[in-house]
Design an enzyme around this catalytic site. Structure first.
Site, PDB file in Angstrom:
ATOM      1  N   SER A 123       0.828  -1.267   0.089  1.00 34.47           N
ATOM      2  CA  SER A 123       0.172   0.129  -0.015  1.00 34.47           C
ATOM      3  C   SER A 123       1.001   1.318   0.179  1.00 34.47           C
ATOM      4  O   SER A 123       2.129   1.108   0.584  1.00 34.47           O
ATOM      5  CB  SER A 123      -0.610  -0.035   1.405  1.00 34.47           C
ATOM      6  N   SER A 124       0.485   2.286  -0.515  1.00 36.72           N
ATOM      7  CA  SER A 124       1.259   3.499  -0.513  1.00 36.72           C
ATOM      8  C   SER A 124       1.352   4.109   0.717  1.00 36.72           C
ATOM      9  O   SER A 124       2.126   5.134   1.029  1.00 36.72           O
ATOM     10  CB  SER A 124       0.472   4.543  -1.442  1.00 36.72           C
ATOM     11  N   CYS A 125       0.765   3.680   1.832  1.00 38.35           N
ATOM     12  CA  CYS A 125       0.953   4.262   3.400  1.00 38.35           C
ATOM     13  C   CYS A 125       2.211   3.852   3.777  1.00 38.35           C
ATOM     14  O   CYS A 125       2.703   4.197   4.798  1.00 38.35           O
ATOM     15  CB  CYS A 125      -0.440   3.858   4.056  1.00 38.35           C
ATOM     16  N   TYR A 152      -0.693  -0.697  10.309  1.00 37.82           N
ATOM     17  CA  TYR A 152      -0.882  -1.083   8.788  1.00 37.82           C
ATOM     18  C   TYR A 152       0.308  -0.937   7.987  1.00 37.82           C
ATOM     19  O   TYR A 152       0.953  -2.051   7.271  1.00 37.82           O
ATOM     20  CB  TYR A 152      -1.921  -0.492   8.241  1.00 37.82           C
ATOM     21  N   LYS A 156       2.939  -3.748   6.257  1.00 40.85           N
ATOM     22  CA  LYS A 156       2.981  -3.929   4.768  1.00 40.85           C
ATOM     23  C   LYS A 156       4.588  -3.747   4.654  1.00 40.85           C
ATOM     24  O   LYS A 156       4.943  -4.460   3.567  1.00 40.85           O
ATOM     25  CB  LYS A 156       2.280  -2.713   4.072  1.00 40.85           C
ATOM     26  N   HIS A 195     -12.814   3.616   3.139  1.00 41.31           N
ATOM     27  CA  HIS A 195     -11.917   4.733   2.538  1.00 41.31           C
ATOM     28  C   HIS A 195     -13.014   5.951   2.098  1.00 41.31           C
ATOM     29  O   HIS A 195     -14.168   5.801   2.088  1.00 41.31           O
ATOM     30  CB  HIS A 195     -11.173   4.107   1.395  1.00 41.31           C
TER      31      HIS A 195
HETATM   32  O1  GFB Z   1      -9.362   7.149   2.313  1.00 44.30           O
HETATM   33  P1  GFB Z   1      -8.975   7.464   3.500  1.00 44.30           P
HETATM   34  O2  GFB Z   1      -9.731   6.880   4.724  1.00 44.30           O
HETATM   35  O3  GFB Z   1      -7.560   7.024   3.496  1.00 44.30           O
HETATM   36  O4  GFB Z   1      -9.043   9.149   3.587  1.00 44.30           O
HETATM   37  P2  GFB Z   1      -6.020   7.712   3.800  1.00 44.30           P
HETATM   38  C1  GFB Z   1      -8.680   9.965   2.758  1.00 44.30           C
HETATM   39  C2  GFB Z   1      -8.646  11.286   3.219  1.00 44.30           C
HETATM   40  O5  GFB Z   1     -10.260  11.660   3.038  1.00 44.30           O
HETATM   41  C3  GFB Z   1      -8.515  11.928   4.700  1.00 44.30           C
HETATM   42  C4  GFB Z   1     -10.822  12.252   3.991  1.00 44.30           C
HETATM   43  O6  GFB Z   1      -7.879  13.106   4.473  1.00 44.30           O
HETATM   44  C5  GFB Z   1      -9.863  11.702   5.481  1.00 44.30           C
HETATM   45  O7  GFB Z   1     -10.086  12.828   6.335  1.00 44.30           O
HETATM   46  N1  GFB Z   1     -12.414  11.978   3.977  1.00 44.30           N
HETATM   47  C6  GFB Z   1     -13.198  12.777   4.229  1.00 44.30           C
HETATM   48  C7  GFB Z   1     -12.719  10.745   4.450  1.00 44.30           C
HETATM   49  N2  GFB Z   1     -14.387  12.246   4.168  1.00 44.30           N
HETATM   50  C8  GFB Z   1     -14.251  10.832   4.483  1.00 44.30           C
HETATM   51  C9  GFB Z   1     -15.157   9.853   4.965  1.00 44.30           C
HETATM   52  O8  GFB Z   1     -16.264  10.099   5.032  1.00 44.30           O
HETATM   53  N3  GFB Z   1     -14.491   8.675   5.369  1.00 44.30           N
HETATM   54  C10 GFB Z   1     -13.122   8.746   5.146  1.00 44.30           C
HETATM   55  N4  GFB Z   1     -12.619   7.410   5.276  1.00 44.30           N
HETATM   56  N5  GFB Z   1     -12.117   9.648   4.722  1.00 44.30           N
HETATM   57  C11 GFB Z   1      -5.582   5.058   4.225  1.00 44.30           C
HETATM   58  C12 GFB Z   1      -4.871   4.400   5.362  1.00 44.30           C
HETATM   59  O9  GFB Z   1      -5.305   6.558   4.589  1.00 44.30           O
HETATM   60  O10 GFB Z   1      -5.249   4.841   3.127  1.00 44.30           O
HETATM   61  C13 GFB Z   1      -4.772   3.039   4.798  1.00 44.30           C
HETATM   62  O11 GFB Z   1      -5.503   4.540   6.469  1.00 44.30           O
HETATM   63  C14 GFB Z   1      -4.686   2.674   3.496  1.00 44.30           C
HETATM   64  O12 GFB Z   1      -3.587   2.566   5.653  1.00 44.30           O
HETATM   65  C15 GFB Z   1      -5.393   3.609   2.739  1.00 44.30           C
HETATM   66  O13 GFB Z   1      -3.166   2.665   3.181  1.00 44.30           O
HETATM   67  C16 GFB Z   1      -4.953   3.286   1.047  1.00 44.30           C
HETATM   68  O14 GFB Z   1      -5.299   7.925   2.201  1.00 44.30           O
HETATM   69  O15 GFB Z   1      -5.913   8.922   4.697  1.00 44.30           O
END
Ligand code: GFB
Length: 330
Positions: A123-125, A152, A156, A195
């Protein structure tokens, strides 16, 4: 709507033998499911899968037994405990333990049974929080990780190193790919654990159904993310399985990113253009920017072909067609 990721030509000269058994670990997930569809489209004759009830991938002896009985020749390791920013930050122990175990058992069983080739999905994280953008493969371990997904990310990174060391010490042909943020059919639409893209699709859809005037988006809206349709990812995985045997991991992305605010506007336009958007800054932003440098993958002859807007429309169609099931996932 039909979407097709376009890199079909290379399969005409593919080195992969389509009659050999292929194991897709994690076939019930969005990524594993897309890989199964892609392999099936390409005519692979023996696609092996194992349900969680049948095989606990965290249990080494069960995994060894399964590999000995089923004898896969190619393995796509797409299984794992995954989730969005909230699930990652509140369940770090589970994300670290489950993923460490799953990667270790499958890689070890693949070595013991002399699997011909294995592709591990990271994953890119894995990259440091403040990596130079776009993030090239050699940024790995060059700085502190993003705290919201440290557990996570560490699992990874361990998976990448495991494959690399197995290649070096035992001569295994185990390769690793690092996808950017993914979306598509079969995504998790549970608002707490999903996500951002599926969460926004669901929020706008539910707001429209209930005639609400405002949709809340987490964070400031300023973080930037790159989104790859899972059908493109599946295509890239087969491409790498076919033509790449290097020890270094390979980024898989589109090469372009958008702000979360822009993404929210795009989803609003598709689902419910009349509604207003507000940002809830009490929720975490996570990494300020996560855009992968995909030049290595381009040099290997692959590029993404599904643009974000049609990709979101496709995901939204899937959500509408599978509404009850989609809301229960996660
Ligand atoms: O997709 P997301 O949860 O993953 O969040 P990450 C990306 C951005 O979207 C963050 C915003 O800045 C969130 O605050 N966001 C806005 C939301 N509204 C929402 C919402 O309703 N739900 C969610 N989930 N986000 C994950 C990692 O990080 O990326 C994992 O935690 C994994 O490890 C994955 O690598 C690909 O990109 O921030």
């Amino acid at each position: 709507m039909a979407l097709r990721s376009g890199n079909l030509a290379y399969m005409q000269y593919s080195e992969l033998n389509r009659s050999k058994p292929v194991f897709v670990a994690g076939h019930n997930g969005m990524v594993g499911g897309a890989i199964v569809r892609r392999l099936s489209d390409l005519g692979f004759e023996q696609i092996l899968t194992a349900d969680r009830s049948e095989l606990d991938l965290r249990d080494q002896s069960s995994v060894n037994e399964w590999f000995s009985s089923n004898k896969p020749e190619y393995v796509y390791l797409a299984a794992g405990t995954v989730g969005g920013i909230m699930a990652n930050s509140t369940r770090q122990a589970e994300f670290l333990y489950d993923n460490l175990m799953i990667h270790a058992t499958v890689v070890e069983a693949a070595r013991l049974t002399e699997v011909e080739k294995l592709l591990y999905l990271g994953s890119s994280c894995i990259y440091p929080r403040l990596s130079e953008q776009p993030i090239s493969e050699d940024c790995l371990l060059q700085g502190p990780l993003e705290p919201t997904n440290e557990g996570y990310a560490i699992a990874k990174i361990a998976g990448i190193k495991l494959c690399q060391f197995y290649a070096q010490q035992y001569g295994c042909n185990f390769i690793t790919a690092m996808p950017t943020n993914l979306y598509g059919p079969n995504d998790n639409y549970d608002l707490e654990s999903s996500h951002v893209l599926p969460a926004l699709i669901r929020r706008f859809h539910d707001a429209k159904s209930e005639g609400e005037e405002i949709v809340t988006v987490w964070g400031s809206g300023s973080p930037r993310r790159e989104f790859l349709h899972v059908d493109d990812l599946a295509d890239a995985c087969v491409h790498l399985m076919d033509g790449y045997s290097g020890v270094e991991h390979v980024n898989v992305g589109t090469g372009t990113d958008v702000s979360i605010a822009k993404l929210a506007h795009l989803v609003r336009q598709i689902v419910y253009p009349e509604v207003e958007i507000e940002f809830d800054t009490s929720k975490p932003d996570g990494m300020p920017r996560k855009l992968l440098d995909v030049s290595k993958l381009s040099e290997l002859g692959w590029r993404a072909t599904i643009d974000l807007e049609p990709g979101i429309k496709h995901a939204y169609d899937w959500f509408c067609d599978n509404y009850s099931e989609a809301r229960g996932v996660g």
